[in-house]
Design a protein around this motif. Structure first.
Motif, PDB file in Angstrom:
ATOM      1  N   GLY A  43     -17.599  19.135  62.467  1.00 58.31           N
ATOM      2  CA  GLY A  43     -18.006  20.447  61.830  1.00 58.31           C
ATOM      3  C   GLY A  43     -19.558  20.713  62.205  1.00 58.31           C
ATOM      4  O   GLY A  43     -19.923  21.993  62.088  1.00 58.31           O
ATOM      5  N   GLY A  44     -20.308  19.708  62.537  1.00 57.73           N
ATOM      6  CA  GLY A  44     -21.656  19.967  62.686  1.00 57.73           C
ATOM      7  C   GLY A  44     -21.836  20.920  64.101  1.00 57.73           C
ATOM      8  O   GLY A  44     -22.728  21.367  64.213  1.00 57.73           O
ATOM      9  N   ALA A  45     -20.858  20.862  65.030  1.00 57.32           N
ATOM     10  CA  ALA A  45     -20.828  21.487  66.188  1.00 57.32           C
ATOM     11  C   ALA A  45     -20.407  23.043  65.786  1.00 57.32           C
ATOM     12  O   ALA A  45     -20.863  24.014  66.282  1.00 57.32           O
ATOM     13  N   LEU A  46     -19.273  23.092  65.106  1.00 56.09           N
ATOM     14  CA  LEU A  46     -18.593  24.365  64.864  1.00 56.09           C
ATOM     15  C   LEU A  46     -19.617  24.896  63.695  1.00 56.09           C
ATOM     16  O   LEU A  46     -19.311  26.256  64.027  1.00 56.09           O
ATOM     17  N   ALA A  47     -20.405  24.602  63.400  1.00 55.77           N
ATOM     18  CA  ALA A  47     -21.177  25.614  62.102  1.00 55.77           C
ATOM     19  C   ALA A  47     -22.071  26.606  63.089  1.00 55.77           C
ATOM     20  O   ALA A  47     -22.284  27.442  62.353  1.00 55.77           O
ATOM     21  N   SER A  70      -7.357  21.260  64.730  1.00 55.46           N
ATOM     22  CA  SER A  70      -7.660  20.744  63.406  1.00 55.46           C
ATOM     23  C   SER A  70      -9.078  21.442  63.136  1.00 55.46           C
ATOM     24  O   SER A  70      -9.211  22.027  62.058  1.00 55.46           O
ATOM     25  N   LEU A  71     -10.036  21.339  63.864  1.00 61.60           N
ATOM     26  CA  LEU A  71     -11.427  21.424  63.554  1.00 61.60           C
ATOM     27  C   LEU A  71     -11.458  23.308  63.332  1.00 61.60           C
ATOM     28  O   LEU A  71     -12.239  23.780  62.569  1.00 61.60           O
ATOM     29  N   MET A  72     -10.749  23.864  64.239  1.00 61.41           N
ATOM     30  CA  MET A  72     -10.725  25.481  64.317  1.00 61.41           C
ATOM     31  C   MET A  72      -9.842  26.045  62.984  1.00 61.41           C
ATOM     32  O   MET A  72     -10.266  26.736  62.426  1.00 61.41           O
ATOM     33  N   GLN A  73      -9.517  25.116  62.223  1.00 62.10           N
ATOM     34  CA  GLN A  73      -8.817  25.411  60.719  1.00 62.10           C
ATOM     35  C   GLN A  73      -9.941  25.844  59.898  1.00 62.10           C
ATOM     36  O   GLN A  73      -9.803  26.607  58.612  1.00 62.10           O
ATOM     37  N   MET A  74     -11.267  25.005  60.108  1.00 65.70           N
ATOM     38  CA  MET A  74     -12.325  25.191  59.139  1.00 65.70           C
ATOM     39  C   MET A  74     -12.915  26.698  59.280  1.00 65.70           C
ATOM     40  O   MET A  74     -13.259  27.462  58.208  1.00 65.70           O
ATOM     41  N   THR A 129     -14.683  19.960  52.904  1.00 62.82           N
ATOM     42  CA  THR A 129     -16.003  20.118  52.169  1.00 62.82           C
ATOM     43  C   THR A 129     -16.946  20.967  52.949  1.00 62.82           C
ATOM     44  O   THR A 129     -17.814  21.644  52.395  1.00 62.82           O
ATOM     45  N   ALA A 130     -16.583  21.216  54.376  1.00 58.65           N
ATOM     46  CA  ALA A 130     -17.524  21.755  55.103  1.00 58.65           C
ATOM     47  C   ALA A 130     -16.877  23.226  55.328  1.00 58.65           C
ATOM     48  O   ALA A 130     -17.343  23.663  56.465  1.00 58.65           O
ATOM     49  N   SER A 131     -16.004  23.466  54.599  1.00 60.44           N
ATOM     50  CA  SER A 131     -15.236  24.835  55.152  1.00 60.44           C
ATOM     51  C   SER A 131     -15.037  25.612  53.802  1.00 60.44           C
ATOM     52  O   SER A 131     -15.771  25.810  52.844  1.00 60.44           O
ATOM     53  N   PHE A 132     -13.588  25.805  53.464  1.00 68.51           N
ATOM     54  CA  PHE A 132     -13.063  26.745  52.271  1.00 68.51           C
ATOM     55  C   PHE A 132     -13.685  26.308  50.972  1.00 68.51           C
ATOM     56  O   PHE A 132     -13.856  26.923  50.103  1.00 68.51           O
ATOM     57  N   ALA A 133     -13.456  24.851  50.839  1.00 69.88           N
ATOM     58  CA  ALA A 133     -13.743  24.318  49.535  1.00 69.88           C
ATOM     59  C   ALA A 133     -14.997  24.615  48.934  1.00 69.88           C
ATOM     60  O   ALA A 133     -14.996  24.665  47.760  1.00 69.88           O
ATOM     61  N   THR A 134     -15.932  24.789  49.611  1.00 66.74           N
ATOM     62  CA  THR A 134     -17.361  24.877  49.314  1.00 66.74           C
ATOM     63  C   THR A 134     -18.128  26.390  49.340  1.00 66.74           C
ATOM     64  O   THR A 134     -18.939  26.600  48.866  1.00 66.74           O
TER      65      THR A 134
END
Ligand SMILES: [Zn+2]
Lengths: 317, 302
Positions: free
Chosen positions: A201-205, B174-178, B208-213
Motif C-alpha cells: 500500500g505504501g507504493a500504491l498510495a 489483491s493490492l489493486m483491490q485497494m 485499513t489503507a483503503s475503503f475502511a478508512t
C-alpha cells in the motif's frame, strides 16, 4: 527456476570484475592486453544477452547498491525541480518528496519515493519508507497539480510504508487511503513508474496512474518476499521461494494487466549505466504524457477509474 | 477468540456448529471467565453480559445482529480463481476450498440489501472466518459492486470491516483491490449518499489503507484491534515493547482516527439515527411520540 548452465547475475559480475582487473593492469603497466581482453568482452556481451534472471535475482537487482534512486533520474531528466516541503500539519517526510519541475521540458508535478544515497541520507529518509506526513504532503502536491493543471509523474521506490509506532498513532492507513482517493480524483494525467521496489500500500498510495510503468528489474507486490516468507514459513530466509510464488516481476505484472509497459534496463541492471536507464525512463514517461495530453480532464478521470475498476481475477456463476 | 472455538470447546461433538444455530448451552467467557448461557450471548449481540467482550462474528451472524430481517443477498455469484498458481505450504485452491466449506460462501464477503431500524441500506460485511477476512479480487469486486449498486438505488452503504489485510495468494491483484474499492466508492460521494464503515476486531493491513478508512463516518467496536502494520511487525522495527492498548479502538479514538466507539448492542439504533440525519429522513413516528411525551414530562418537573 534456475538451471545450472544458465548464466546468473553473479556470473556476469565475476566476469565484469575480471575484465576490470585486466583493464587496470593494462593501464598501470602500459601493457597491451587487448588480445586477452577482447574475447572476454565478447563473452560478457554474449552472456548478458542470454541471462534470464530468476524472480529473486531481480529483487536483488532492484535493491543492489548503486541502483539509481528517484533523484538520480530526476537530475538527468528534469530541469528546474523545485522541491516543496511539509504536510502543513505535522512535519516533512523525507522518504516521499516532490514538487514542480520540467520533465524533458514538460511542466509536471513530481512525486518521488526517495531511498537515500549514503548511509546518513538513507537513515534520514528511512530507506524510502514514509510516515503518514509523506502521503499527506503528496495529497497537498496533488491539490496543487490539479489547481495549476500540472500532469503528475510519480516514481515509486519503497519497500512499504514505515511500520512504526508513531506512524500508526498518526494514521498511516488513513493517510495511504486518502492519497489513493486523492490521486484517483485528479483532473490531470498521471503517469507512474515503479523504478525499484513497489512494496504494498505504501507504493500504491502514489500509484494511481492513467499509465503505470515498471523498470525491467523492479518489483511490485502486495507484500515483500521477506514478509511473505515470514508469514508462510515463519522464516524470512525463504524470501527467494516467496518471490517466485508472489509473481512480482515486471513481466508478471504486465501479464496480469497491472502495468502498461516494461521500461528496458541496461544489461545487468540500471546501476551499470544510469544514463542509459534514465534515457529509457525519460522516453517512456514523456511518450505516455504526450499521448495522454490529447485527452480531456473527464477522460483522464474516467479512464483512470476504468483502468483500476477492471483489475482482479474471478469467475462468475 | 473466534466464536466458533468458544462453542466448540464446550461441546466438541457439535463440530462445526452451523453459524446460524444457537445451541442451548453455556460457555466460559475467555476474558472474564464467567459462565455465559449461549442463548443470552446470542440475544445480546454476542457481547459478554458480564465483561462486555465483543466476540468476533462471522458474516451471517453479523448480518443478523445488524439488520432488521434477513438480507436480500447479492454476493455469492463471484468466485475466486488461482490466477497466480500460488503454492506455499499448500495450494491456493486447497485453502479456498477449506474456507468455503467452513463458511458456506465463495469468499470473505457478504453483501446485500436490508434495513437497520427501518432505514433502507446496502450492507457489505467482511467474513473474518473466511481466510482471516483477507481481501482478494472477489472481496474487492463485491465491495465495488455493492457501492455502485447502492449509488444507483440511492441507498447508503454500511460496511463492516474484519480483515487481517490483503490476500497474499493474489499478490499484486489483491493490492489493486485497494484502488478498485476506493474508486468505486466515489459513486456514493457523487450522489451525496452516506458511506459508514464499522471497524471490528481485527481490521488491519490493506483494508485499513483503503475503503475502511475513507468512510464519511468511521465507527469502531470497543476493544477492536485496528491498524495498518501489525503489532508484531512494528515491534520488530522499533525493537521495544508496545504501549498498553496500542492500536485498540480506544487508542484510535484518542488519536482522532475514528468518529466513535459504539457498543454492538447500541449499533443498530446509533447507525439508524445517524443515517436518518445524513439522509434528511424524519424521526420514526413511535420514537417521535416517545420523545415528545418525555419532553412533556420534563417540563412538568422543574
Ligand atoms: Zn466476559
Amino acid at each position: 527456476m534456475s538451471s545450472p548452465t544458465r548464466p546468473t547475475a553473479e556470473t556476469l559480475r565475476t566476469l565484469e570484475a575480471h575484465i576490470r582487473d585486466l583493464e587496470g593492469t593494462a593501464l598501470s603497466s602500459g601493457q597491451n592486453l587487448d588480445a586477452a581482453l577482447s574475447p572476454l568482452r565478447e563473452q560478457l556481451e554474449r552472456l548478458r544477452g542470454q541471462v534470464s534472471l530468476s524472480r529473486w535475482e531481480r529483487v536483488q537487482l532492484a535493491r543492489i547498491a548503486g541502483r539509481p534512486t528517484a533523484l538520480e533520474y530526476v537530475e538527468r531528466l528534469t530541469s528546474e525541480f523545485v522541491e516543496l516541503h511539509g504536510d502543513r500539519t505535522f512535519g516533512d517526510d523525507q522518504a516521499l518528496i516532490g514538487g514542480p519541475a520540467r520533465w524533458q521540458g514538460r511542466p509536471v508535478m513530481l512525486l518521488l519515493q526517495q531511498k537515500g544515497r549514503d548511509t546518513k541520507d538513507k537513515i534520514r529518509r528511512r530507506f524510502g519508507s514514509s510516515n503518514p506526513e509523506g502521503y499527506r504532503k503528496a495529497i497537498r502536491l496533488m491539490d496543487l497539480a490539479d489547481k495549476f493543471r500540472l500532469p503528475v509523474v510519480a516514481l515509486i521506490d519503497t519497500q512499504g510504508a514505515y511500520p512504526g509506532l508513531e506512524a500508526e498513532e498518526r494514521g498511516q492507513g488513513w493517510a495511504i487511503a486518502q492519497s489513493i482517493q486523492r490521486m484517483s480524483r485528479l483532473r490531470v494525467p498521471t503517469v507512474c513508474a515503479v523504478i525499484g521496489e513497489g512494496g504494498s500500500g505504501g507504493a500504491l498510495a502514489i500509484g494511481i496512474g492513467n499509465r503505470v510503468l515498471i523498470m525491467e528489474n523492479a518489483w511490485y507486490s502486495v507484500i515483500s518476499p521477506e514478509g511473505a516468507a515470514s508469514i508462510i514459513w515463519k522464516d524470512s530466509a525463504k524470501a527467494p521461494e516467496a518471490a517466485e510464488a508472489l509473481k512480482l516481476t515486471a513481466p508478471d505484472l504486465l501479464e496480469m494487466g497491472i502495468v502498461e509497459e516494461i521500461i528496458p534496463e541496461p544489461t545487468g541492471g540500471a546501476h551499470l549505466d544510469i544514463d542509459a536507464a534514465a534515457a529509457a525512463l525519460g522516453e517512456a514517461v514523456s511518450r505516455h504524457l504526450d499521448e495522454l495530453g490529447t485527452q480531456s480532464p473527464d477522460e483522464w478521470l474516467s479512464g483512470r477509474a476504468a483502468r483500476f475498476r477492471k483489475l482482479g481475477a474471478f469467475t462468475e456463476s | 477468540m473466534a466464536l466458533d472455538k468458544f462453542f466448540r470447546r464446550r461441546r466438541p461433538q457439535v463440530n462445526p456448529v452451523a453459524e446460524t444455530e444457537t445451541p442451548d448451552l453455556w460457555g466460559k467467557c475467555p476474558q472474564c471467565k464467567e459462565n455465559v448461557y449461549l442463548r443470552d450471548l446470542a440475544a445480546g449481540a454476542y457481547v459478554c453480559p458480564s465483561c462486555g467482550l465483543h466476540h468476533r462474528l462471522g458474516a451471517s451472524r453479523r448480518a443478523e445482529v445488524l439488520c432488521d430481517s434477513p438480507l436480500e443477498q447479492w454476493s455469492g455469484r463471484v468466485h475466486p480463481v488461482d490466477a497466480l498458481k500460488f503454492h506455499d505450504t499448500e495450494s491456493y485452491p486447497e485453502r479456498l476450498k477449506r474456507a468455503q466449506l467452513k463458511t458456506g460462501r465463495p469468499d470473505a464477503i457478504l453483501t446485500g440489501r436490508g434495513s437497520i431500524e427501518g432505514v433502507d441500506v446496502v450492507v457489505a460485511i467482511m467474513d473474518f472466518e473466511f481466510s482471516g477476512g483477507s481481501m482478494g479480487s472477489v472481496v474487492g469486486e463485491e465491495i465495488a459492486r455493492a457501492a455502485e449498486r447502492a449509488a444507483q438505488m440511492g441507498l447508503p452503504l454500511v460496511l463492516v470491516a474484519a480483515s487481517g489485510g490483503a490476500r497474499m495468494q493474489e499478490s499484486a491483484l489483491s493490492l489493486m483491490q485497494m484502488a478498485k474499492t476506493t474508486i468505486a466508492l466515489e459513486a456514493l460521494s457523487a450522489r451525496g449518499l452516506p458511506y459508514i464503515s464499522v471497524l471490528t476486531d481485527p481490521t488491519t493491513g490493506g483494508v485499513t489503507a483503503s475503503f475502511a478508512t475513507i468512510a464519511d463516518v468511521i465507527v469502531a467496536e470497543p476493544g477492536a484491534l485496528i491498524g495498518f502494520a501489525g503489532p508484531r511487525v512494528i515491534q520488530q522495527t522499533i525493537r521495544q515493547s508496545l504501549p498498553e492498548g496500542f492500536q485498540r479502538a480506544e487508542f484510535l479514538l484518542e488519536h482522532g482516527m475514528v468518529d466513535m466507539i459504539v457498543d454492538r448492542r447500541q449499533q443498530r439504533s446509533d447507525l439508524a439515527k445517524l443515517l436518518r440525519l445524513l439522509m434528511h429522513q424524519p424521526v420514526p413516528v413511535a420514537q417521535a411520540q416517545a420523545a415528545s411525551s418525555q419532553a412533556a414530562s420534563t417540563q412538568v418537573a422543574p
